[in-house]
Write a protein that holds these residues in place. Structure first.
Motif, PDB file in Angstrom:
ATOM      1  N   ILE A   2       0.858  -1.185   0.000  1.00  0.00           N
ATOM      2  CA  ILE A   2       0.000   0.000   0.000  1.00  0.00           C
ATOM      3  C   ILE A   2       0.893   1.233   0.000  1.00  0.00           C
ATOM      4  O   ILE A   2       1.815   1.337   0.816  1.00  0.00           O
ATOM      5  N   LEU A   3       0.634   2.149  -0.909  1.00  0.00           N
ATOM      6  CA  LEU A   3       1.341   3.425  -0.947  1.00  0.00           C
ATOM      7  C   LEU A   3       0.377   4.511  -0.506  1.00  0.00           C
ATOM      8  O   LEU A   3      -0.693   4.680  -1.100  1.00  0.00           O
ATOM      9  N   LEU A   4       0.755   5.243   0.547  1.00  0.00           N
ATOM     10  CA  LEU A   4      -0.049   6.357   1.044  1.00  0.00           C
ATOM     11  C   LEU A   4       0.539   7.659   0.529  1.00  0.00           C
ATOM     12  O   LEU A   4       1.734   7.918   0.692  1.00  0.00           O
ATOM     13  N   LEU A   5      -0.300   8.487  -0.090  1.00  0.00           N
ATOM     14  CA  LEU A   5       0.135   9.772  -0.610  1.00  0.00           C
ATOM     15  C   LEU A   5      -0.668  10.871   0.072  1.00  0.00           C
ATOM     16  O   LEU A   5      -1.901  10.885   0.001  1.00  0.00           O
ATOM     17  N   ASP A   6       0.036  11.771   0.748  1.00  0.00           N
ATOM     18  CA  ASP A   6      -0.629  12.835   1.498  1.00  0.00           C
ATOM     19  C   ASP A   6       0.402  13.918   1.793  1.00  0.00           C
ATOM     20  O   ASP A   6       1.537  13.609   2.159  1.00  0.00           O
ATOM     21  N   ARG A  12      -0.706  11.146   7.357  1.00  0.00           N
ATOM     22  CA  ARG A  12      -0.306   9.961   6.589  1.00  0.00           C
ATOM     23  C   ARG A  12       0.505   8.991   7.441  1.00  0.00           C
ATOM     24  O   ARG A  12       0.383   7.780   7.307  1.00  0.00           O
ATOM     25  N   HIS A  13       1.323   9.541   8.365  1.00  0.00           N
ATOM     26  CA  HIS A  13       2.106   8.653   9.228  1.00  0.00           C
ATOM     27  C   HIS A  13       1.196   7.939  10.230  1.00  0.00           C
ATOM     28  O   HIS A  13       1.426   6.771  10.556  1.00  0.00           O
ATOM     29  N   ASP A  14       0.153   8.599  10.677  1.00  0.00           N
ATOM     30  CA  ASP A  14      -0.807   7.974  11.587  1.00  0.00           C
ATOM     31  C   ASP A  14      -1.518   6.809  10.890  1.00  0.00           C
ATOM     32  O   ASP A  14      -1.675   5.732  11.468  1.00  0.00           O
ATOM     33  N   VAL A  15      -1.921   7.019   9.636  1.00  0.00           N
ATOM     34  CA  VAL A  15      -2.564   5.941   8.874  1.00  0.00           C
ATOM     35  C   VAL A  15      -1.550   4.828   8.605  1.00  0.00           C
ATOM     36  O   VAL A  15      -1.870   3.640   8.718  1.00  0.00           O
ATOM     37  N   LEU A  16      -0.319   5.192   8.272  1.00  0.00           N
ATOM     38  CA  LEU A  16       0.732   4.194   8.035  1.00  0.00           C
ATOM     39  C   LEU A  16       0.912   3.309   9.264  1.00  0.00           C
ATOM     40  O   LEU A  16       0.976   2.075   9.140  1.00  0.00           O
ATOM     41  N   LEU A  17       0.984   3.911  10.445  1.00  0.00           N
ATOM     42  CA  LEU A  17       1.172   3.123  11.666  1.00  0.00           C
ATOM     43  C   LEU A  17       0.002   2.174  11.905  1.00  0.00           C
ATOM     44  O   LEU A  17       0.201   1.031  12.328  1.00  0.00           O
ATOM     45  N   ALA A  27       4.086   2.135   2.558  1.00  0.00           N
ATOM     46  CA  ALA A  27       5.035   3.245   2.472  1.00  0.00           C
ATOM     47  C   ALA A  27       4.245   4.533   2.378  1.00  0.00           C
ATOM     48  O   ALA A  27       3.069   4.535   1.997  1.00  0.00           O
ATOM     49  N   GLU A  28       4.891   5.657   2.710  1.00  0.00           N
ATOM     50  CA  GLU A  28       4.226   6.956   2.668  1.00  0.00           C
ATOM     51  C   GLU A  28       5.085   7.965   1.921  1.00  0.00           C
ATOM     52  O   GLU A  28       6.305   7.952   2.025  1.00  0.00           O
ATOM     53  N   ILE A 151      11.409   1.598  -3.708  1.00  0.00           N
ATOM     54  CA  ILE A 151      11.280   0.257  -3.124  1.00  0.00           C
ATOM     55  C   ILE A 151      11.838   0.201  -1.709  1.00  0.00           C
ATOM     56  O   ILE A 151      11.285  -0.482  -0.848  1.00  0.00           O
ATOM     57  N   SER A 152      12.902   0.940  -1.440  1.00  0.00           N
ATOM     58  CA  SER A 152      13.504   0.883  -0.104  1.00  0.00           C
ATOM     59  C   SER A 152      12.607   1.513   0.959  1.00  0.00           C
ATOM     60  O   SER A 152      12.768   1.232   2.149  1.00  0.00           O
ATOM     61  N   SER A 153      11.635   2.330   0.560  1.00  0.00           N
ATOM     62  CA  SER A 153      10.755   2.975   1.534  1.00  0.00           C
ATOM     63  C   SER A 153       9.742   2.008   2.155  1.00  0.00           C
ATOM     64  O   SER A 153       9.112   2.338   3.159  1.00  0.00           O
ATOM     65  N   TYR A 154       9.589   0.813   1.589  1.00  0.00           N
ATOM     66  CA  TYR A 154       8.666  -0.183   2.130  1.00  0.00           C
ATOM     67  C   TYR A 154       9.295  -1.034   3.230  1.00  0.00           C
ATOM     68  O   TYR A 154       8.612  -1.816   3.871  1.00  0.00           O
ATOM     69  N   LEU A 155      10.608  -0.899   3.414  1.00  0.00           N
ATOM     70  CA  LEU A 155      11.332  -1.780   4.336  1.00  0.00           C
ATOM     71  C   LEU A 155      12.096  -0.972   5.374  1.00  0.00           C
ATOM     72  O   LEU A 155      12.546   0.136   5.100  1.00  0.00           O
ATOM     73  N   ASP A 156      12.259  -1.554   6.554  1.00  0.00           N
ATOM     74  CA  ASP A 156      13.026  -0.910   7.624  1.00  0.00           C
ATOM     75  C   ASP A 156      14.403  -1.551   7.716  1.00  0.00           C
ATOM     76  O   ASP A 156      14.532  -2.775   7.659  1.00  0.00           O
ATOM     77  N   PHE A 157      15.417  -0.723   7.856  1.00  0.00           N
ATOM     78  CA  PHE A 157      16.790  -1.190   7.996  1.00  0.00           C
ATOM     79  C   PHE A 157      17.441  -0.474   9.175  1.00  0.00           C
ATOM     80  O   PHE A 157      17.014   0.616   9.549  1.00  0.00           O
TER      81      PHE A 157
END
Length: 201
Positions: A2-6, A12-17, A27-28, A151-157
């Motif tokens: 899911i890509l959130l655009l706002d 958007r971060h609240d919805v992402l969480l 990702a947002e 693509i890297s925005s969907y993953l945590d490192f």
């Protein structure tokens, strides 16, 4: 995926969480940069302006617009939902109603997935949960190419996201080659994608 655009980073971060806590890959980004990103399975536009809605293109994604009191007629391929406290639940409902993947054993060309198990050409290859998550993004979006920053925005490192993603892809491909199989994730013109030969075997 899911890509959130706002343009409102707090909303958007609240919805992402909310989606992340339910184990969705999400990702947002800002709406202003919407044309810079590959649209995954579901793309959600949170409270876009009328001008921004008119710029949304029909792409290979489920397009969701979360906005109240919409005063224009939207195309039939655009799903409009209320922008309220249940917006995350509405996104999940749309995602689950349209999802045709992630159920039991799955086969993609010479690749197989079942739970935490992954095979390529009949050889089992151990992937970490993060590697499996990245692989699923590519498998569930097979005809799409993603820029590194995308693509890297969907993953945590635990390091820089782009650097972490590059090292992770190198590790996945090394594991496949060590098992006597071909490269799994390709990079061409700074875009990452699943190797078409493993899907079209």
């Amino acid at each position: 995926m899911i890509l959130l655009l706002d343009n409102n980073q707090y909303r958007r971060h609240d919805v992402l969480l909310s989606l992340f806590m339910k184990k969705y890959t999400v990702a947002e980004q800002t709406i202003d940069d919407m044309d810079c990103y590959t649209k995954p399975f579901v793309t959600v536009y949170l409270n876009p302006t009328i001008q921004q809605i008119q710029k949304i293109k029909k792409e290979d994604t489920i397009c969701v617009v979360a906005k109240n009191n919409l005063t224009i007629q939207t195309p039939s391929w655009m799903r409009v939902i209320p922008l309220d406290k249940n917006v995350a639940k509405s996104i999940i409902r749309i995602y689950e109603e349209n999802r045709t993947f992630g159920n039991g054993r799955e086969v993609f060309g010479i690749l197989g997935l079942e739970g935490r198990l992954f095979t390529i050409g009949g050889a089992y290859v151990h992937l970490t949960p993060r590697q499996m998550k990245a692989l699923k993004i590519f498998l569930y979006n097979p005809n799409k190419k993603f820029a590194l920053y995308d693509i890297s925005s969907y993953l945590d490192f635990n390091t820089d996201r782009e650097y972490g993603f590059i090292k992770m892809v190198e590790d996945i491909n090394y594991k496949c080659r060590r098992a006597g199989r071909e490269t799994l994730i390709m990079c061409k013109n700074n875009e990452y994608f699943i190797s078409p030969t493993v899907l079209n075997y």
